[in-house]
Motif scaffolding. Structure first.
Motif, PDB file in Angstrom:
ATOM      1  N   HIS A 369       0.797  -1.222   0.000  1.00 43.11           N
ATOM      2  CA  HIS A 369       0.000   0.000   0.000  1.00 43.11           C
ATOM      3  C   HIS A 369       0.830   1.272   0.000  1.00 43.11           C
ATOM      4  CE1 HIS A 369      -2.817  -3.077   1.719  1.00 43.11           C
ATOM      5  NE2 HIS A 369      -3.554  -2.558   0.753  1.00 43.11           N
ATOM      6  N   GLU A 370       1.934   1.298   0.718  1.00 36.16           N
ATOM      7  CA  GLU A 370       2.742   2.520   0.759  1.00 36.16           C
ATOM      8  C   GLU A 370       3.335   2.822  -0.614  1.00 36.16           C
ATOM      9  OE1 GLU A 370       6.603   4.388   3.171  1.00 36.16           O
ATOM     10  OE2 GLU A 370       5.634   2.537   3.862  1.00 36.16           O
ATOM     11  N   LEU A 371       3.849   1.790  -1.275  1.00 34.04           N
ATOM     12  CA  LEU A 371       4.413   1.973  -2.608  1.00 34.04           C
ATOM     13  C   LEU A 371       3.317   2.352  -3.601  1.00 34.04           C
ATOM     14  CD1 LEU A 371       7.052   1.864  -4.134  1.00 34.04           C
ATOM     15  CD2 LEU A 371       6.699  -0.590  -4.502  1.00 34.04           C
ATOM     16  N   ALA A 372       2.141   1.761  -3.435  1.00 32.80           N
ATOM     17  CA  ALA A 372       1.011   2.097  -4.308  1.00 32.80           C
ATOM     18  C   ALA A 372       0.648   3.568  -4.167  1.00 32.80           C
ATOM     19  CB  ALA A 372      -0.190   1.211  -3.970  1.00 32.80           C
ATOM     20  N   THR A 373       0.568   4.053  -2.936  1.00 35.05           N
ATOM     21  CA  THR A 373       0.203   5.450  -2.698  1.00 35.05           C
ATOM     22  C   THR A 373       1.208   6.403  -3.345  1.00 35.05           C
ATOM     23  OG1 THR A 373      -0.848   4.858  -0.590  1.00 35.05           O
ATOM     24  CG2 THR A 373      -0.292   7.171  -0.921  1.00 35.05           C
ATOM     25  N   THR A 374       2.490   6.062  -3.253  1.00 34.64           N
ATOM     26  CA  THR A 374       3.532   6.909  -3.843  1.00 34.64           C
ATOM     27  C   THR A 374       3.339   7.038  -5.353  1.00 34.64           C
ATOM     28  OG1 THR A 374       5.123   6.297  -2.125  1.00 34.64           O
ATOM     29  CG2 THR A 374       6.008   7.169  -4.190  1.00 34.64           C
ATOM     30  N   HIS A 375       3.141   5.910  -6.025  1.00 36.78           N
ATOM     31  CA  HIS A 375       2.953   5.940  -7.479  1.00 36.78           C
ATOM     32  C   HIS A 375       1.661   6.659  -7.858  1.00 36.78           C
ATOM     33  CE1 HIS A 375       6.253   3.606  -9.196  1.00 36.78           C
ATOM     34  NE2 HIS A 375       6.196   2.820  -8.129  1.00 36.78           N
ATOM     35  N   LEU A 376       0.587   6.407  -7.123  1.00 36.59           N
ATOM     36  CA  LEU A 376      -0.707   7.007  -7.457  1.00 36.59           C
ATOM     37  C   LEU A 376      -0.670   8.519  -7.273  1.00 36.59           C
ATOM     38  CD1 LEU A 376      -2.968   4.283  -5.824  1.00 36.59           C
ATOM     39  CD2 LEU A 376      -2.838   4.806  -8.273  1.00 36.59           C
ATOM     40  N   GLN A 377      -0.002   8.988  -6.202  1.00 33.43           N
ATOM     41  CA  GLN A 377       0.100  10.433  -5.983  1.00 33.43           C
ATOM     42  C   GLN A 377       0.931  11.074  -7.084  1.00 33.43           C
ATOM     43  OE1 GLN A 377      -1.603  12.248  -3.555  1.00 33.43           O
ATOM     44  NE2 GLN A 377      -0.946  13.815  -5.033  1.00 33.43           N
ATOM     45  N   ARG A 378       1.990  10.381  -7.511  1.00 38.83           N
ATOM     46  CA  ARG A 378       2.821  10.900  -8.589  1.00 38.83           C
ATOM     47  C   ARG A 378       2.000  11.014  -9.878  1.00 38.83           C
ATOM     48  NH1 ARG A 378       7.690   7.172  -9.345  1.00 38.83           N
ATOM     49  NH2 ARG A 378       8.097   7.873  -7.216  1.00 38.83           N
ATOM     50  N   VAL A 403      -6.773   3.078   3.053  1.00 38.03           N
ATOM     51  CA  VAL A 403      -7.698   2.502   4.039  1.00 38.03           C
ATOM     52  C   VAL A 403      -6.989   1.754   5.158  1.00 38.03           C
ATOM     53  CG1 VAL A 403      -9.509   0.778   4.381  1.00 38.03           C
ATOM     54  CG2 VAL A 403      -9.709   2.410   2.526  1.00 38.03           C
ATOM     55  N   PRO A 404      -6.017   0.888   4.878  1.00 41.29           N
ATOM     56  CA  PRO A 404      -5.426   0.089   5.967  1.00 41.29           C
ATOM     57  C   PRO A 404      -4.765   0.914   7.069  1.00 41.29           C
ATOM     58  CG  PRO A 404      -4.857  -0.845   3.836  1.00 41.29           C
ATOM     59  CD  PRO A 404      -5.457   0.500   3.574  1.00 41.29           C
ATOM     60  N   THR A 405      -4.262   2.100   6.746  1.00 35.13           N
ATOM     61  CA  THR A 405      -3.540   2.894   7.751  1.00 35.13           C
ATOM     62  C   THR A 405      -4.256   4.166   8.176  1.00 35.13           C
ATOM     63  OG1 THR A 405      -2.313   3.997   5.963  1.00 35.13           O
ATOM     64  CG2 THR A 405      -1.295   2.047   6.967  1.00 35.13           C
ATOM     65  N   ASP A 406      -5.165   4.667   7.352  1.00 33.79           N
ATOM     66  CA  ASP A 406      -5.802   5.949   7.679  1.00 33.79           C
ATOM     67  C   ASP A 406      -7.168   6.021   6.976  1.00 33.79           C
ATOM     68  OD1 ASP A 406      -6.559   8.561   8.170  1.00 33.79           O
ATOM     69  OD2 ASP A 406      -4.553   9.392   7.843  1.00 33.79           O
ATOM     70  N   ALA A 407      -8.207   5.504   7.631  1.00 35.90           N
ATOM     71  CA  ALA A 407      -9.536   5.457   7.024  1.00 35.90           C
ATOM     72  C   ALA A 407     -10.084   6.854   6.766  1.00 35.90           C
ATOM     73  CB  ALA A 407     -10.496   4.679   7.927  1.00 35.90           C
ATOM     74  N   GLU A 408      -9.760   7.807   7.622  1.00 30.40           N
ATOM     75  CA  GLU A 408     -10.266   9.175   7.431  1.00 30.40           C
ATOM     76  C   GLU A 408      -9.667   9.794   6.169  1.00 30.40           C
ATOM     77  OE1 GLU A 408     -10.731  13.413   9.881  1.00 30.40           O
ATOM     78  OE2 GLU A 408      -9.603  11.735  10.754  1.00 30.40           O
ATOM     79  N   ARG A 409      -8.382   9.575   5.962  1.00 25.44           N
ATOM     80  CA  ARG A 409      -7.733  10.085   4.756  1.00 25.44           C
ATOM     81  C   ARG A 409      -8.293   9.391   3.516  1.00 25.44           C
ATOM     82  NH1 ARG A 409      -1.143  10.213   3.810  1.00 25.44           N
ATOM     83  NH2 ARG A 409      -1.182  11.300   1.796  1.00 25.44           N
ATOM     84  N   ALA A 410      -8.566   8.100   3.633  1.00 23.48           N
ATOM     85  CA  ALA A 410      -9.159   7.358   2.522  1.00 23.48           C
ATOM     86  C   ALA A 410     -10.534   7.909   2.173  1.00 23.48           C
ATOM     87  CB  ALA A 410      -9.264   5.874   2.868  1.00 23.48           C
ATOM     88  N   ALA A 411     -11.308   8.271   3.208  1.00 19.42           N
ATOM     89  CA  ALA A 411     -12.633   8.839   2.964  1.00 19.42           C
ATOM     90  C   ALA A 411     -12.526  10.173   2.236  1.00 19.42           C
ATOM     91  CB  ALA A 411     -13.381   9.017   4.288  1.00 19.42           C
ATOM     92  N   SER A 412     -11.509  10.953   2.576  1.00 21.93           N
ATOM     93  CA  SER A 412     -11.299  12.229   1.889  1.00 21.93           C
ATOM     94  C   SER A 412     -10.974  12.001   0.412  1.00 21.93           C
ATOM     95  CB  SER A 412     -10.163  12.996   2.571  1.00 21.93           C
ATOM     96  OG  SER A 412      -9.873  14.195   1.880  1.00 21.93           O
TER      97      SER A 412
END
Length: 462
Positions: A369-378, A403-412
């Motif tokens: 998930h962390e690597l996924a987030t990095t690529h997706l944000q880029r 979602v796995p680490t921060d559900a509130e951020r995922a909701a945003s």
């Protein structure tokens, strides 16, 4: 060979051509093994009161037919037509002389007692319709697509004098096709689809009586393939009408065969692989990807085309439960981007930013998930003004990775994705991303809000 049922199979000379159509109908349309087809053929033969040999011998005979070592005799052809429910021409059973004798407007009637491909298409169409499309438009488009298919099937088979193409007509068709590709990112999908289908019909009508050897034939065939591919993309990705999209992909495939354009063939077969890939059909997905990959060595060297192919393969491997293979494919895409070559001008749907989008999805499906987030944000940071359709997909993928680490951020992120979907309705985001996101947020304080936002979205699909 079938004992007493048909001893008239024709043994072909060395240098034979495999019967790809028979293989495709058996393996890719019905997902039958050779043995399963043999059992059905044997049942048809017995029903006719004829004698049949062993199933194992019939399996070997089917292999010889598909490999081009022999051609089915008349009685074998009859039972193949009955079992598949399509014409002998569609199954690749006719000789060139028999094909030339077909009337130019010939359309085979449905076989009695079988569910034909068209009936199956109609049943699927009734389940997937665009939310803002009326029945008149549905009927008109179905008739257009069927007419285009019928006309394209008779290209090069006319019995009358064949015509030379006007070079200006070919140039005009190519200019229009390129315009449709550009407008894919900005025009209303329904309006653009109507325009593309009209141009597609004109192109096929020009192609139908043209001399195959005439100047411009391949160029016009490539233009037809481009328009069919654009129509299929609109139907599949934007409007969620998968059965109609399949027919337009088939038109694109037939046209690209006439064009003999291996670079364009990669684009057609790779796009087409999304259809079975999104339903989890591993066998047909792999067959289409293998067909596209086989064209790559003969295509013009293009780093972007190869990288895009590897990226699509990565997404589809992930969707069909092969995450390790998906990650390997993403890494192959990264390596391809460093190669030298000239990219085709029409390859406007992929670049380094889209690589990050695919990579993010692949790592997401692999649970990284962390690597996924990095690529997706880029990928989100690099999105251009004409990439509004991709924004909702990327935002929903980012939400899933959060979602796995921060559900509130995922909701945003999910809220942003819904807003993007309102700005640029896109069926693919709704049907392939939202169900997983809804499940991931279930049980969190944000599940109700997401559900309310989804209910408020405009109708993209039924």
């Amino acid at each position: 060979m079938m004992a007493k049922a048909d001893a008239r199979d024709v043994v072909l000379a060395p240098g034979h051509t495999p019967n790809d159509r028979l293989f495709a109908y058996r393996r890719c349309v019905h997902a039958w093994s050779q043995k399963e087809l043999a059992v059905r053929l044997a049942a048809s033969i017995r029903k006719a009161g004829e004698t049949v040999g062993s199933i194992d011998e019939l399996v070997r005979t089917i292999g010889r037919w598909e490999n081009g070592h022999s051609r089915p005799g008349a009685n074998s052809q009859k039972h193949l037509v009955l079992v598949f429910g399509v014409s002998a021409a569609e199954l690749g059973l006719l000789t060139p002389d028999e094909l030339r004798r077909l009337p130019a407007d010939f359309v085979p009637p449905p076989q009695e007692g079988v569910v034909t491909g068209q009936l199956a298409v109609n049943q699927m169409e009734s389940k997937v319709q665009s939310g803002n499309e009326n029945s008149a438009a549905t009927t008109r488009r179905d008739e257009q697509i069927l007419s285009i298919q019928s006309a394209l099937n008779s290209v090069g088979l006319g019995t009358g004098p064949m015509l030379s193409l006007d070079p200006e007509d070919v140039t005009t068709a190519q200019v229009n096709s390129r315009a449709h590709l550009r407008w894919y990112w900005s025009w209303n999908p329904q309006e653009l689809l109507d325009r593309v289908l009209e141009q597609l019909m004109l192109g096929v009508r020009m192609l139908k009586p043209a001399q195959v050897e005439s100047s411009g034939f391949r160029g016009l065939a490539a233009s037809v393939a481009h328009d069919a591919l654009t129509a299929a993309r609109l139907l599949f990705f934007d409007l969620g009408q998968h059965a109609r999209a399949e027919r337009c992909f088939a038109i694109a495939g037939a046209a690209v065969d006439h064009a003999m354009d291996h670079t364009l063939a990669v684009a057609v077969y790779t796009h087409q692989a999304f259809v079975p890939g999104f339903t989890g059909d591993r066998v047909r997905t792999d067959w289409l990807l293998e067909r596209a990959e086989a064209c790559l060595p003969r295509a013009q060297p293009s780093p972007l085309l190869e990288a895009w192919f590897r990226c699509v393969a990565a997404e589809l491997y992930g969707l069909t439960g092969r995450t390790e293979r998906s990650i390997r494919s993403v890494k192959q895409a990264h390596d391809a981007l460093a190669k030298q070559g000239d990219d085709p001008a029409w390859l406007d749907w992929f670049g380094h930013d889209r690589y990050d989008a695919f990579a993010g999805n692949a790592y997401l499906q692999a649970g990284q998930h962390e690597l996924a987030t990095t690529h997706l944000q880029r990928a989100l940071d690099a999105l251009g003004a004409n990439a509004a359709k991709q924004r909702s997909v990327l935002l929903f993928d980012r939400a899933l990775s959060e979602v796995p680490t921060d559900a509130e951020r995922a909701a945003s992120s999910a809220r942003e994705g819904c807003d993007a979907l309102i700005a640029a309705p896109y069926a693919t985001a709704l049907t392939t991303r939202v169900p997983g996101l809804t499940a991931a947020l279930k049980g969190t304080p944000f599940a109700g809000e997401l559900d309310a936002r989804l209910r408020a979205l405009p109708a993209v699909t039924s």
